[in-house]
Design an enzyme around this catalytic site. Structure first.
Site, short mmCIF file in Angstrom:
data_model
loop_
_atom_site.label_atom_id
_atom_site.label_comp_id
_atom_site.label_asym_id
_atom_site.label_seq_id
_atom_site.Cartn_x
_atom_site.Cartn_y
_atom_site.Cartn_z
N ASP A 129 0.83 -1.21 0.00
CA ASP A 129 0.00 0.00 0.00
C ASP A 129 0.86 1.25 0.00
O ASP A 129 0.37 2.34 0.32
CB ASP A 129 -0.91 0.02 1.24
CG ASP A 129 -2.06 -0.97 1.14
OD1 ASP A 129 -2.22 -1.58 0.06
OD2 ASP A 129 -2.78 -1.17 2.13
N ASP A 278 -6.79 -8.71 13.51
CA ASP A 278 -6.30 -10.05 13.81
C ASP A 278 -7.07 -10.68 14.98
O ASP A 278 -7.47 -11.84 14.92
CB ASP A 278 -4.81 -10.01 14.11
CG ASP A 278 -4.43 -8.84 15.01
OD1 ASP A 278 -5.33 -8.25 15.63
OD2 ASP A 278 -3.23 -8.54 15.10
#
Length: 501
Positions: A129, A278
């Protein structure tokens, strides 16, 4: 005369302020004592909850260490031999999400490309990114060596890390991958990482995740990194080991783990509703009945934040995200019918309430505010066992997991108390969904640049001898050096090291 008048007026103001403060103390003394006593009882309750949770985990860990018993035995060596003999290796995807990781991208990509696994059954996916395309050149270098590297660049940062991982799993070449290993930009797995983790997933079809332990390459860089190591060692040595041994559940650390792709899809995939994507995935997968295992004997090298600014942003995300996730999922956990009552209690009480909320509040409100106030208000009594012995026991249970840093325990206590204000504020923001609830700042990483700078040698560009002389010239400028001619081939000044004119 004017000076005397001014002094008299200032003394009168001070006298009036003193009288007002004294009147306020007398007026609100009784209600203040009542409030302080209520806070004392509340903090004592939270302190006892934290102590009992820490003590219970210590007992479970001691039992596991003495008996050597875990939730399930795995015949890893036999599975490794079967894979080598039958050559039926599952296809594995390795994901490396990155955002402007200029200092560490070569280390992580190189470590992933050097993993020992059949090349036709391994895909290294670099999810970039970044605002520059420097990673593309590094990926191409490994592609030229015959490694199956896929470079994926997005023109946005939608969903941050969760968005990148989600879009990476949607690629067509990932359809036949059974497992996915995830590494952050500063993580460097050993070449046998997949051989030591994949057999767990092949031996138990109910297993969704194999989590490895972190090994900190810069733990000795400064005092702050040593103190961070003490806190994280407790997380890995106790919290994750106990969670794996009792409920087959713990929070995924976001990196240095291998997931079963089917489990990720079954849990609903990656979501970006919090900054702890996560942990969100781990909780949802656990509610679907999937199990986790912690492989503490597998270490993956990584880097600790070496600046206070980077550490502060990291701790905000790690404290705000879990609190916000608890707010969003507590009802879902309570109404889930696929898991046992014991597991619900473990997730809500131990995992979220005590470790992610109560632990921060006790450290700040009790140790840093309530106890100092009690010293100034003799009408409020606090037993020594609560004020001294229980905090000391909690400190020993937390800080004793790093024997080599026991002599730093006092500095660790002071450091944790200072950070407790920042963590408590972040937890409150997460519970109330404040303005910074979705703040995401990438933790700054330095890689090995510090070591390289300290050990860098200047080598002559013509003869290869070590030297300290530097010659500078600009683009297109020609210089006669040692009978040869060097011409600048880049924009801007060029530095050439030469041993002699």
């Amino acid at each position: 005369m004017r000076t005397l008048v001014l002094q008299g007026s200032s003394m009168g103001v001070i006298y009036e302020v003193t009288n007002w403060v004294w009147w306020a103390l007398l007026r609100f003394r009784t209600p203040g004592i009542v409030v302080l006593r209520f806070l004392v009882h509340l903090c004592v309750l939270m302190s006892l909850l934290l102590f009992m949770e820490r003590l219970s985990m210590a007992v479970v860990l001691l039992y596991v260490k003495i008996t050597g018993k875990r939730s399930k035995k795995y015949e890893l060596e036999s599975m490794k031999r079967d894979l080598e003999i039958n050559y039926e290796h599952p296809k594995v995807l390795v994901q490396i999400p990155m955002y402007n990781e200029r200092e560490v991208y070569k280390l992580s990509i190189g470590a992933a490309c050097n993993l020992s696994w059949p090349s036709d059954r391994l895909v290294v996916q670099v999810l970039d990114d970044s605002t520059n395309l420097i990673l593309r050149l590094e990926c191409q270098r490994w592609i030229d060596k015959g490694i199956n590297v896929k470079y994926e660049n997005r023109n946005n940062r939608n969903g941050y890390k969760a968005g990148a991982l989600r879009e990476g799993l949607e690629k067509q070449y990932v359809a036949d991958c059974e497992f996915v290993a995830i590494f952050d930009a500063d993580f460097q797995p050993e070449s046998d990482f997949l051989w030591r983790t994949i057999p767990y997933l092949l031996l138990n079809c109910e297993l969704a995740l194999v989590q490895a332990r972190w090994k900190f390459v810069n733990a000795d860089e400064c005092l702050m990194t040593r103190l961070q190591e003490m806190s994280l060692d407790y997380h890995f040595t106790v919290e994750q080991e106990v969670g794996s041994s009792t409920c087959s559940f713990f929070g995924f650390n976001g990196t240095a783990g291998v997931w079963r792709v089917r489990a990720i899809n079954d849990a609903g995939g990656w979501k970006d509703r919090t900054t702890v994507e996560d942990m969100d995935l781990a909780v949802r997968a656990s509610l679907k009945g999937w199990k986790f295992v912690y492989a503490g004997d597998i270490h993956v090298k990584n880097e600790l934040p070496s600046t206070f600014k980077a550490y502060r942003f990291q701790q905000h995300r790690w404290s705000c995200g879990p609190a916000n996730l608890f707010r969003k999922m507590v009802r879902e956990i309570l109404h889930c019918e696929r898991v046992s009552i014991w597991k619900k209690i473990h997730v809500i009480y131990c995992f979220f309430l005590v470790r992610k909320i109560v632990a921060h509040f006790v450290t700040f409100f009790f140790y840093c505010i309530v106890i100092p106030l009690i010293l100034m208000v003799p009408q409020v009594y606090l037993p020594k066992i609560i004020a001294i012995y229980i905090p000391a026991a909690i400190t020993v249970l937390n800080g004793g997991c790093t024997p080599r840093s026991v002599h730093l325990i006092v500095f660790w206590i002071l450091f944790e108390n200072v950070m407790s204000l920042h963590r408590s504020k972040a937890a409150i923001i997460g519970l109330l969904e404040g303005n910074r609830v979705n703040e995401w700042v990438v933790t700054e990483k330095l890689g090995n640049t510090i070591k390289q700078k300290s050990k860098r040698r200047r080598i002559c560009g013509l003869c290869g001898a070590e030297t300290s002389r530097i010659v500078k010239f600009r683009f297109g400028e020609r210089k006669d050096l040692l009978g040869g001619i060097l011409v600048g081939d880049t924009d801007g000044p060029v530095s050439v090291v030469l041993c002699k004119p």
